[in-house]
Scaffold this motif. Structure first.
Motif, PDB file in Angstrom:
ATOM      1  N   MET A  84       0.807  -1.227   0.000  1.00 54.84           N
ATOM      2  CA  MET A  84       0.000   0.000   0.000  1.00 54.84           C
ATOM      3  C   MET A  84       0.835   1.270   0.000  1.00 54.84           C
ATOM      4  O   MET A  84       0.291   2.368  -0.014  1.00 54.84           O
ATOM      5  N   GLY A  85       2.148   1.130   0.035  1.00 50.24           N
ATOM      6  CA  GLY A  85       3.006   2.307   0.066  1.00 50.24           C
ATOM      7  C   GLY A  85       2.986   3.032  -1.269  1.00 50.24           C
ATOM      8  O   GLY A  85       2.518   2.513  -2.278  1.00 50.24           O
ATOM      9  N   ARG A  86       3.514   4.260  -1.256  1.00 46.99           N
ATOM     10  CA  ARG A  86       3.487   5.068  -2.457  1.00 46.99           C
ATOM     11  C   ARG A  86       4.904   5.242  -2.993  1.00 46.99           C
ATOM     12  O   ARG A  86       5.831   5.513  -2.234  1.00 46.99           O
ATOM     13  N   ALA A  87       5.067   5.069  -4.288  1.00 48.39           N
ATOM     14  CA  ALA A  87       6.376   5.279  -4.895  1.00 48.39           C
ATOM     15  C   ALA A  87       6.597   6.771  -5.041  1.00 48.39           C
ATOM     16  O   ALA A  87       5.776   7.469  -5.627  1.00 48.39           O
ATOM     17  N   ALA A  88       7.698   7.258  -4.477  1.00 45.97           N
ATOM     18  CA  ALA A  88       7.990   8.684  -4.545  1.00 45.97           C
ATOM     19  C   ALA A  88       8.922   8.945  -5.716  1.00 45.97           C
ATOM     20  O   ALA A  88       9.790   8.122  -6.022  1.00 45.97           O
ATOM     21  N   ALA A  89       8.736  10.090  -6.369  1.00 51.07           N
ATOM     22  CA  ALA A  89       9.560  10.432  -7.526  1.00 51.07           C
ATOM     23  C   ALA A  89      10.935  10.911  -7.079  1.00 51.07           C
ATOM     24  O   ALA A  89      11.896  10.850  -7.833  1.00 51.07           O
ATOM     25  N   THR A  90      11.027  11.398  -5.843  1.00 54.50           N
ATOM     26  CA  THR A  90      12.292  11.931  -5.357  1.00 54.50           C
ATOM     27  C   THR A  90      12.421  11.636  -3.866  1.00 54.50           C
ATOM     28  O   THR A  90      11.425  11.408  -3.187  1.00 54.50           O
ATOM     29  N   ASP A  91      13.638  11.646  -3.370  1.00 52.72           N
ATOM     30  CA  ASP A  91      13.820  11.440  -1.926  1.00 52.72           C
ATOM     31  C   ASP A  91      13.872  12.767  -1.178  1.00 52.72           C
ATOM     32  O   ASP A  91      14.158  12.796   0.012  1.00 52.72           O
ATOM     33  N   ASP A  92      13.569  13.848  -1.896  1.00 51.11           N
ATOM     34  CA  ASP A  92      13.501  15.153  -1.243  1.00 51.11           C
ATOM     35  C   ASP A  92      12.088  15.363  -0.694  1.00 51.11           C
ATOM     36  O   ASP A  92      11.426  16.350  -1.000  1.00 51.11           O
ATOM     37  N   VAL A  93      11.608  14.392   0.064  1.00 51.72           N
ATOM     38  CA  VAL A  93      10.297  14.505   0.711  1.00 51.72           C
ATOM     39  C   VAL A  93      10.493  14.204   2.194  1.00 51.72           C
ATOM     40  O   VAL A  93      11.373  13.432   2.564  1.00 51.72           O
ATOM     41  N   PRO A  94       9.671  14.845   3.045  1.00 50.79           N
ATOM     42  CA  PRO A  94       9.843  14.616   4.483  1.00 50.79           C
ATOM     43  C   PRO A  94       9.179  13.328   4.958  1.00 50.79           C
ATOM     44  O   PRO A  94       8.188  12.887   4.385  1.00 50.79           O
ATOM     45  N   VAL A  95       9.773  12.742   5.989  1.00 47.64           N
ATOM     46  CA  VAL A  95       9.113  11.639   6.686  1.00 47.64           C
ATOM     47  C   VAL A  95       8.028  12.274   7.556  1.00 47.64           C
ATOM     48  O   VAL A  95       8.317  13.154   8.360  1.00 47.64           O
ATOM     49  N   VAL A  96       6.794  11.878   7.360  1.00 47.20           N
ATOM     50  CA  VAL A  96       5.696  12.437   8.148  1.00 47.20           C
ATOM     51  C   VAL A  96       5.189  11.371   9.119  1.00 47.20           C
ATOM     52  O   VAL A  96       5.668  10.238   9.130  1.00 47.20           O
ATOM     53  N   LYS A  97       4.176  11.757   9.900  1.00 53.17           N
ATOM     54  CA  LYS A  97       3.715  10.876  10.979  1.00 53.17           C
ATOM     55  C   LYS A  97       3.230   9.522  10.469  1.00 53.17           C
ATOM     56  O   LYS A  97       3.319   8.525  11.177  1.00 53.17           O
ATOM     57  N   GLY A  98       2.714   9.502   9.257  1.00 57.44           N
ATOM     58  CA  GLY A  98       2.132   8.256   8.751  1.00 57.44           C
ATOM     59  C   GLY A  98       3.099   7.343   8.015  1.00 57.44           C
ATOM     60  O   GLY A  98       2.696   6.288   7.532  1.00 57.44           O
ATOM     61  N   VAL A  99       4.352   7.740   7.893  1.00 63.13           N
ATOM     62  CA  VAL A  99       5.302   6.926   7.121  1.00 63.13           C
ATOM     63  C   VAL A  99       6.037   5.958   8.050  1.00 63.13           C
ATOM     64  O   VAL A  99       6.869   6.364   8.847  1.00 63.13           O
ATOM     65  N   GLY A 100       5.735   4.685   7.934  1.00 61.95           N
ATOM     66  CA  GLY A 100       6.366   3.696   8.806  1.00 61.95           C
ATOM     67  C   GLY A 100       7.514   2.974   8.154  1.00 61.95           C
ATOM     68  O   GLY A 100       8.202   2.177   8.783  1.00 61.95           O
ATOM     69  N   GLY A 101       7.725   3.236   6.870  1.00 61.26           N
ATOM     70  CA  GLY A 101       8.792   2.522   6.196  1.00 61.26           C
ATOM     71  C   GLY A 101       9.300   3.254   4.974  1.00 61.26           C
ATOM     72  O   GLY A 101       8.571   4.007   4.330  1.00 61.26           O
ATOM     73  N   VAL A 102      10.572   3.074   4.708  1.00 56.25           N
ATOM     74  CA  VAL A 102      11.179   3.539   3.461  1.00 56.25           C
ATOM     75  C   VAL A 102      11.743   2.296   2.798  1.00 56.25           C
ATOM     76  O   VAL A 102      12.678   1.678   3.303  1.00 56.25           O
ATOM     77  N   LEU A 103      11.098   1.890   1.713  1.00 61.82           N
ATOM     78  CA  LEU A 103      11.487   0.654   1.039  1.00 61.82           C
ATOM     79  C   LEU A 103      12.128   1.019  -0.294  1.00 61.82           C
ATOM     80  O   LEU A 103      11.546   1.749  -1.083  1.00 61.82           O
ATOM     81  N   VAL A 104      13.331   0.538  -0.498  1.00 64.26           N
ATOM     82  CA  VAL A 104      14.018   0.833  -1.751  1.00 64.26           C
ATOM     83  C   VAL A 104      14.182  -0.465  -2.533  1.00 64.26           C
ATOM     84  O   VAL A 104      14.792  -1.421  -2.037  1.00 64.26           O
ATOM     85  N   LEU A 105      13.598  -0.509  -3.708  1.00 66.40           N
ATOM     86  CA  LEU A 105      13.697  -1.710  -4.542  1.00 66.40           C
ATOM     87  C   LEU A 105      14.755  -1.501  -5.613  1.00 66.40           C
ATOM     88  O   LEU A 105      14.992  -0.377  -6.061  1.00 66.40           O
ATOM     89  N   SER A 106      15.374  -2.592  -6.003  1.00 62.75           N
ATOM     90  CA  SER A 106      16.408  -2.480  -7.031  1.00 62.75           C
ATOM     91  C   SER A 106      15.780  -2.625  -8.413  1.00 62.75           C
ATOM     92  O   SER A 106      14.621  -3.007  -8.558  1.00 62.75           O
ATOM     93  N   ALA A 107      16.574  -2.302  -9.412  1.00 60.03           N
ATOM     94  CA  ALA A 107      16.042  -2.222 -10.778  1.00 60.03           C
ATOM     95  C   ALA A 107      15.390  -3.523 -11.220  1.00 60.03           C
ATOM     96  O   ALA A 107      14.364  -3.518 -11.896  1.00 60.03           O
TER      97      ALA A 107
END
Lengths: 348, 445
Positions: free
Chosen positions: B332-355
């Motif tokens: 259910m997570g959202r793919a972000a176009a850039t990592d210049d976004v803040p971690v907010v209260k609702g973000v429980g994970g940062v998942l980085v997938l490889s190519a």
């Protein structure tokens, strides 16, 4: 660290790896044992019919896609090949090439592409084509070569046999029962129906064992569910049992009805066709019961010895209705099974 | 006696990959140079900003107050100077107002007064505290907690549930909170029981977290029952969890309070205890950094407003083939176009997938295989709905019943899309249709 860009896509970002192509080819593979038995029984003629039918269906699908300016490579998605393979399996070995061309055309063009192609055809393309051929070429479609394993065909079921130019033919067990009722029974060995190497019939229907192997694979891989085949087979068994009990001299026993004819290939491989079968469990069961019922009505009292093809096509027509009226209750819509406070029923 | 969880229909078994981080104790992330703190990190109206450019702020200082009942307060996560107030890109993909703070490194606190002997305090005071602390549901839905603590009078709550299922693959943030702070959660449970006047508390934890189950059982004692849940996605979905733990079914379009239940994420309850006992507002949360695209998977206590790129730098950086950045879990997570976004209260994970893990976006026609019907935890018809929406036949779905049952109640868990052999973007279709209906309703007023 400098900001970085990333690839975006929609959720979910993971997938279970399944694909329509793989499902189609899995069903194709599940039919290979039946095809192998057929080649053993009927020789290269069976191989010719199956190959020609498969190749023609794929080619015609490619041409149709090209004409409609869709991606012609989609003809290799396995669905046309499966249709062709299934059609070939429902035909008698020794059928002439011309009739197979007509069959492939009816299956892929008339029954499938005209309705919008994959996913949109209301009737099973292979069966539509088979029934069309049966009506258009009744003689050729009921000329059953006898498997080569038999030395003395005259002994087989004690029936008259006709000699054509290059092959020796006989009646299928179901046709024999139709014509001679129980008098034909002593000559029919359950063993033969099960292994199939001595039984005349459609290329793919003769060996119950080979078909059950394929069916077990499909069930194990969860490509098909049990609902349709179990409902179909149970209905045939029950009706066969009741009629046999009522008049054993006239009606064959239920075991014969289960193993003879195209019941297994129909129940496991045709009636379970995704596109033309209902989707909800209850709908699948009603659909299966309907197929079993119609098959037995045709077998016992109809004009044809075998009725599975007609039965499946007739129930295909009922699929939209069944889909509509067998929708299960969505989770939560039911009245609460344990009453909560503030609702009628009191304490939980 | 241990309670058996009631099963829900459907569900899927994705590769969980939790072992990447489940053993990683949460490490505090140092306060970065820049904090970008959005005013809308919750469900409801965006908070009203109280500071202006150039103001000096302290850690825990209120910088935006709730604008209405369903809204939440926002605090500065560290001390420093407000350098900008304006729109930034949010993890949701939309633009939103945010307060940018240049931190001074001193991390000087301005906490609220701790409430002494809170279990004797007026529940209203405690609810006010929860509201003042800006606490929202940390499971991802970010519903303001003070609203949940005050259910409407016509649907009284008699059962409080704690969601420790954490069914999203990869994520272990809640798991770590349960293992590392079980006593804090237990204190929070007692506060919630006191506030809501409810004695019945159940905690649902998926069976793949035995250490969390044990820790929670020990910490809670008689204060609540811990129930081991079967490992199946989406076990942590609110309505599925309620059924699992209570046997009650929440009707479509209804809130859990309609069946006398309120659900809190385990981390949310810990945050409530922090706010009441220590006077600390919600300025930090545990975030799982994981996936094959990161060098060192782990769990981090991240200041709210820290940018993902700063978090990644501290967490060990990306691998060379990092290709996709997902905020939240893979389902259910959202793919972000850039990592210049803040971690907010609702973000429980940062998942980085490889190519090589990127999803093939080509999709085919529906072949009616029915896998989505069997996967749907709500027993709905993703296949029919997807076909109708794809063909633009919105009018056909206008039938009130179909809309209610299918669209309004779909919570976009993604199970149907996960199993679709034709790789149809069903969830995206549903989001599209929901957006269409929302705009229609707005037009009608």
């Amino acid at each position: 660290m400098e900001p970085r860009s990333f690839t975006v896509s929609y959720a979910p970002h993971v997938h279970d790896g399944s694909s329509t192509r793989r499902i189609m080819w899995s069903v194709f593979g599940a039919l290979v044992p039946a095809a192998a038995v057929a080649v053993y029984a009927f020789g290269l003629d069976a191989l010719r019919v199956m190959l020609l039918s498969t190749i023609l269906c794929v080619a015609m699908e490619g041409v149709a896609l090209l004409i409609m300016r869709r991606d012609p490579a989609a003809c290799l998605d396995g669905s046309a090949a499966l249709t062709g393979f299934l059609l070939g399996l429902t035909l008698p070995a020794g059928l002439s090439n011309g009739i197979i061309v007509v069959g492939a055309f009816v299956a892929v063009i008339v029954a499938k592409q005209v309705f919008g192609g994959l996913g949109h055809n209301p009737f099973n393309p292979a069966l539509t084509s088979r029934v069309f051929l049966l009506i258009a070429f009744p003689k050729q479609l009921t000329t059953w070569p006898v498997p080569r394993g038999l030395e003395d065909i005259k002994e087989y079921m004690g029936l008259a046999v006709t000699r054509t130019t290059d092959a020796v033919t006989s009646a299928t067990p179901l046709a024999a029962i139709k014509e001679h009722a129980q008098r034909a029974m002593p000559n029919i060995q359950l063993n033969d129906l099960f292994f199939g190497v001595h039984t005349p019939g459609s290329i793919g229907e003769i060996s119950a064992l080979a078909l059950l192997l394929g069916a077990a694979f499909l069930l194990y891989r969860r490509i098909i569910t049990w609902h349709v085949p179990v409902a179909t087979l149970a209905t045939v068994a029950v009706l066969g049992g009741l009629t046999h009990l009522a008049n054993p001299a006239k009606y064959a026993d239920p075991v014969f009805h289960l193993f003879a004819g195209g019941l297994f290939i129909g129940a496991f491989f045709m009636a379970t066709d995704y596109v033309t079968a209902p989707v909800w469990p209850l709908g699948k069961i009603i659909y299966g019961v309907g197929i079993g019922l119609l098959t037995m009505v045709i077998r016992l009292w109809g004009g044809y010895p075998e009725g599975i093809s007609f039965a499946i096509l007739l129930m295909n027509a009922a699929t939209p209705l069944l889909d509509r009226y067998t929708v299960p209750t969505p989770f939560g819509s039911r009245k609460p099974d344990k009453a909560a406070p503030g609702q009628a029923g009191g304490e939980s | 006696m241990t309670t058996q969880a009631n099963p829900f229909p459907g569900g899927i078994h994705p590769a969980y990959r939790k072992d990447l981080t489940s053993g990683c104790e949460s490490r505090p992330m140092p306060v970065p140079k820049i904090l970008v703190i959005p005013l809308s990190q919750h469900l409801g109206a965006p908070a009203k900003v109280l500071v202006k450019k150039g103001d000096a702020v302290k850690a825990g200082q209120l910088i935006a107050e709730p604008a209405g009942f369903i809204s939440a307060a926002v605090h500065a996560s560290s001390s420093g100077k407000v350098t900008a107030i304006g729109p930034v890109e949010l993890p949701s993909g939309q633009k939103g107002e945010a307060v940018t703070i240049e931190t001074d490194g001193a991390h000087e606190w301005a906490r609220m007064e701790p409430i002494s002997d809170p279990l004797a305090a007026d529940p209203k005071v405690l609810v006010e505290r929860v509201k003042a602390a800006g606490i929202v549901g940390l499971g991802g839905a970010t519903f303001p907690s003070h609203v949940k603590l005050t259910p409407p009078a016509d649907s009284p709550v008699d059962w409080v549930l704690l969601n420790g299922a954490e069914c999203e693959p990869y994520l272990t943030a809640d798991h770590r909170v349960m293992v590392e702070r079980p006593d804090r959660i237990a204190q929070g449970v007692k506060l919630v029981r006191h506030i809501m006047g409810v004695s019945k508390v159940s905690v649902g934890i998926e069976g793949n977290k035995p250490d969390a189950i044990e820790a929670m059982r020990k910490a809670l004692g008689d204060a609540g029952e811990v129930v081991e849940l079967p490992v199946k996605y989406p076990q942590g979905s609110e309505k599925q969890l309620i059924h699992a733990l209570t046997g009650r079914r929440v009707p479509p379009k209804k809130l859990p309070s309609s069946v006398g239940v309120t659900v809190f994420n385990v981390a949310t309850v810990a945050a409530i205890a922090d706010a009441v006992i220590d006077g600390t507002p919600l300025v930090e949360r545990v975030v799982t950094v994981t996936g094959s695209g990161v060098n060192q998977p782990g769990n981090f206590r991240v200041p709210v407003g820290a940018r993902v790129l700063d978090l990644m730098e501290f967490a060990g950086g990306y691998r060379e083939d990092a290709a996709q950045l997902i905020l939240g879990g893979p389902m259910m997570g959202r793919a972000a176009a850039t990592d210049d976004v803040p971690v907010v209260k609702g973000v429980g994970g940062v998942l980085v997938l490889s190519a090589d893990e990127l999803k093939n976006l080509d999709y085919g026609v529906c072949v009616r295989c029915g896998r989505c019907l069997r996967a749907c935890p709500n027993t709905q018809n993703p296949m029919l709905l997807g076909q109708l929406i794809e063909k633009g036949l919105f009018s056909r779905i206008d039938e009130e019943k179909l809309r209610e049952l299918v669209l309004d109640d779909c919570f976009e868990c993604g199970s149907c899309t996960f199993v679709c052999p034709s790789r149809r973007p069903l969830v995206q279709f549903f989001q599209m249709a929901k957006g269409y209906y929302r705009s229609q309703q707005k037009r009608k007023g």
